[in-house]
Write a protein that holds these residues in place. Structure first.
Motif, mmCIF file in Angstrom:
data_model
loop_
_atom_site.group_PDB
_atom_site.id
_atom_site.type_symbol
_atom_site.label_atom_id
_atom_site.label_comp_id
_atom_site.label_asym_id
_atom_site.label_seq_id
_atom_site.Cartn_x
_atom_site.Cartn_y
_atom_site.Cartn_z
ATOM 1 N N ASP A 9 -14.646 16.175 8.468
ATOM 2 C CA ASP A 9 -14.351 15.122 9.334
ATOM 3 C C ASP A 9 -14.488 13.896 8.164
ATOM 4 N N LYS A 46 -15.514 10.375 8.911
ATOM 5 C CA LYS A 46 -15.850 9.480 10.152
ATOM 6 C C LYS A 46 -15.853 7.900 9.926
ATOM 7 N N GLY A 93 -14.406 7.791 15.705
ATOM 8 C CA GLY A 93 -14.243 8.945 16.229
ATOM 9 C C GLY A 93 -14.056 9.972 15.004
ATOM 10 N N TYR A 120 -20.831 23.703 18.163
ATOM 11 C CA TYR A 120 -20.169 22.920 17.042
ATOM 12 C C TYR A 120 -21.260 22.472 16.106
ATOM 13 N N ASN A 125 -23.293 19.892 18.624
ATOM 14 C CA ASN A 125 -22.232 19.531 19.576
ATOM 15 C C ASN A 125 -21.775 20.539 20.467
ATOM 16 N N ARG A 175 -18.950 21.300 22.039
ATOM 17 C CA ARG A 175 -17.382 21.373 22.279
ATOM 18 C C ARG A 175 -16.844 21.510 21.197
ATOM 19 N N GLY A 202 -14.670 19.944 18.125
ATOM 20 C CA GLY A 202 -14.590 18.324 17.595
ATOM 21 C C GLY A 202 -13.307 17.932 17.433
ATOM 22 N N ASP A 203 -13.370 16.613 17.469
ATOM 23 C CA ASP A 203 -12.012 15.812 17.375
ATOM 24 C C ASP A 203 -12.034 14.860 16.303
ATOM 25 N N PRO A 204 -11.523 14.956 15.181
ATOM 26 C CA PRO A 204 -10.275 15.770 14.736
ATOM 27 C C PRO A 204 -10.421 16.929 14.124
ATOM 28 N N GLU A 205 -11.480 17.660 14.037
ATOM 29 C CA GLU A 205 -11.755 19.010 13.309
ATOM 30 C C GLU A 205 -10.746 20.212 14.103
HETATM 31 N N1 GLY Z 1 -15.400 14.867 14.707
HETATM 32 C C1 GLY Z 1 -16.704 14.398 15.412
HETATM 33 C C2 GLY Z 1 -17.019 14.999 16.882
HETATM 34 O O1 GLY Z 1 -16.036 15.532 17.425
HETATM 35 O O2 GLY Z 1 -18.008 14.754 17.389
#
Ligand code: GLY
Ligand code: AMP
Length: 441
Positions: A236, A238, A250, A293, A309, A311, A313-316
């Motif tokens: 990512d 950041k 994000g 994650y 994490n 869940r 990831g966003d944007p992964e």
């Molecule tokens: N890309 C960081 C996140 O989803 O926490």
């Protein structure tokens, strides 16, 4: 093999209407969330031959082309449960951590509904930094040395005796704002007072940990108890601006095919971090049943965990899932019901994605600007924060769109993505021009 143009999703994704017409007897899925991550999940589900109906709550303008948007908030557990029961949803897939932390998985399971995501107890691996650090210490998972405090004076005296920079983490979900890298004692004092005296984030503890250096990367795995199914590694970006400058966001872009990770690094991260964490959660009586994650760093002393994490990831997710060749419904359903699944298969080649954000993001920004030219883009476009009015798509969030392309290598994927982005017209968007820069240095 090797060539991933067009991405599998671009080649075979179907619209909501096509899916419904093709197979009325297939599975009905509800996806919870409404960002780019959920668009990528919906897109992957649209490629499943088993799926005949996709709902997404709340969804967004782009998701609405591949699923039926349902105007329910991601944390409205009772409303979502009633919707799933009424609409005979076969499987629910949870995107955001807020829904997991609200206990949606526990509530759905109690009602006899299949759901992909962790229980509220297991979500502690993300929602409590102290829990995650204790777990890693107990099971020998490599991470920065730490201590945790609830008293300001104790925390300050510990930090005073340690080298700087010092890393101070508020213990709870703080929407990414709970981490301060203090360069000196003054900065540490201010941050600790903010967290422990003024309770700016709430009544929490603070984890103080050593500062690590090295490139960060994300390791997403589907996890069902001790079964860990790895996805391709991604990185990512950041910071808001080129050269990794500016405020934290994000995430402004991501890519797969990390040039700085060897096969040995990956194997180490898989066995010693991801599998160990999954087994540790089983041993603690709170098995995982969704995505784990690993936010990892390749330090001079080896790969260590920065955070876990609970869940996608966003944007992964937007660069990882387009590479999936297996049926994602089969994986989601297997993990949700505790059935062993076949090892997921992934396309060769790499992906690269760039986020288009509203000017001013992550600070103050305006919404409501028309976006044109999307129909001309020959790449995957995931909607992160968009709305639609009279058939016109407009900006409706900080991060607005993510354009993703594949290639045999990063140079090819990068050229393609930036070429396609130039076709998008909007008066209020900006994006980074240097995604995957580490590969070109
Ligand atoms: N890309 C960081 C996140 O989803 O926490
Ligand atoms: P976290 O919310 O724990 O992911 O932290 C946010 C960001 O702070 C990470 O992505 C890192 O860039 C940075 N960070 C967190 N912990 C450390 C650490 N121990 N050493 C260096 N940087 C860190």
């Amino acid at each position: 093999m090797g060539l991933v143009y067009p991405l599998p999703s671009a080649r075979t994704a179907r619209s909501a209407k096509e899916i419904n017409l093709e197979n009325c007897l297939g599975k009905t899925v509800l996806v919870i969330g409404g960002g780019g991550r959920e668009h990528a999940i919906v897109d992957a589900l649209s490629r499943s031959p088993q799926v005949s109906m996709i709902y997404c709550a709340p969804g967004n303008a782009g998701i609405g082309e591949q699923a039926i948007n349902v105007p329910l908030k991601d944390t409205d557990v009772e409303g979502l449960k009633a919707f799933a029961l009424e609409n005979q949803v076969d499987l629910t897939v949870v995107g955001p951590e807020a829904a997991l932390a609200a206990g949606i998985v526990d509530a759905f399971r109690a009602a006899g509904l299949a759901i992909f995501g962790h229980t509220q107890a297991a979500t502690a691996i993300e929602s409590s930094k102290e829990f995650a650090k204790e777990l890693m210490a107990k099971y020998g998972i490599p991470t920065a040395a730490y201590r945790s405090f609830s008293e300001y004076e104790e925390a300050l005296s510990y930090v005073s005796a340690r080298p700087f920079p010092a890393v101070l983490k508020y213990d709870g979900l703080a929407a990414g704002k709970g981490v301060v890298i203090a360069q000196d004692l003054d900065e540490a004092r201010r941050a600790l007072a903010d967290m422990l005296l003024d309770h700016s984030f709430g009544e929490g503890r603070v984890v103080v940990e050593d500062y690590l250096t090295g490139p960060e990367f994300s390791f997403l795995c589907f996890v069902d108890g001790a079964h860990v199914y790895p996805m391709p590694l991604s990185q990512d970006h950041k910071r808001a601006y080129d050269g990794d400058k500016g405020p934290n966001t994000g995430g402004m872009g991501a890519y797969t095919g990390l040039p700085f990770i060897t096969p040995e690094d990956r194997e180490f991260a898989y066995r010693e971090i991801m599998c160990k964490a999954a087994s540790a959660m089983v041993a603690e009586g709170m098995p995982l049943s969704g995505v784990l994650y690993g936010g990892l760093m390749k330090t001079p002393e080896g790969i260590k965990v920065i955070e876990f994490n609970a869940r996608f990831g966003d944007p992964e997710t937007e660069v990882v899932l387009p590479l999936l060749k297996s049926d994602i419904y089969d994986i989601f359903e297997g993990v949700a019901t505790g059935r062993e699944v076949e090892q997921p298969r992934w396309a060769d080649g790499v992906t690269l994605g760039v986020v288009l954000a509203s000017k001013g993001y992550p600070g103050h920004y305006q919404k409501g600007f028309d976006i044109k030219g999307l129909d001309k883009v020959d790449a995957q476009v995931y909607h992160m924060g968009t709305g639609i009015r009279d058939g016109r798509v407009f900006t409706n969030g900080g991060r607005v769109l993510m354009v993703v392309s594949g290639g045999t290598n990063l140079a090819e994927a990068r050229e393609k993505v930036y070429h396609e982005i130039s076709k998008i017209q909007c008066d209020n968007l900006f994006y980074r021009k240097d995604i995957a820069h580490i590969a070109f240095e």
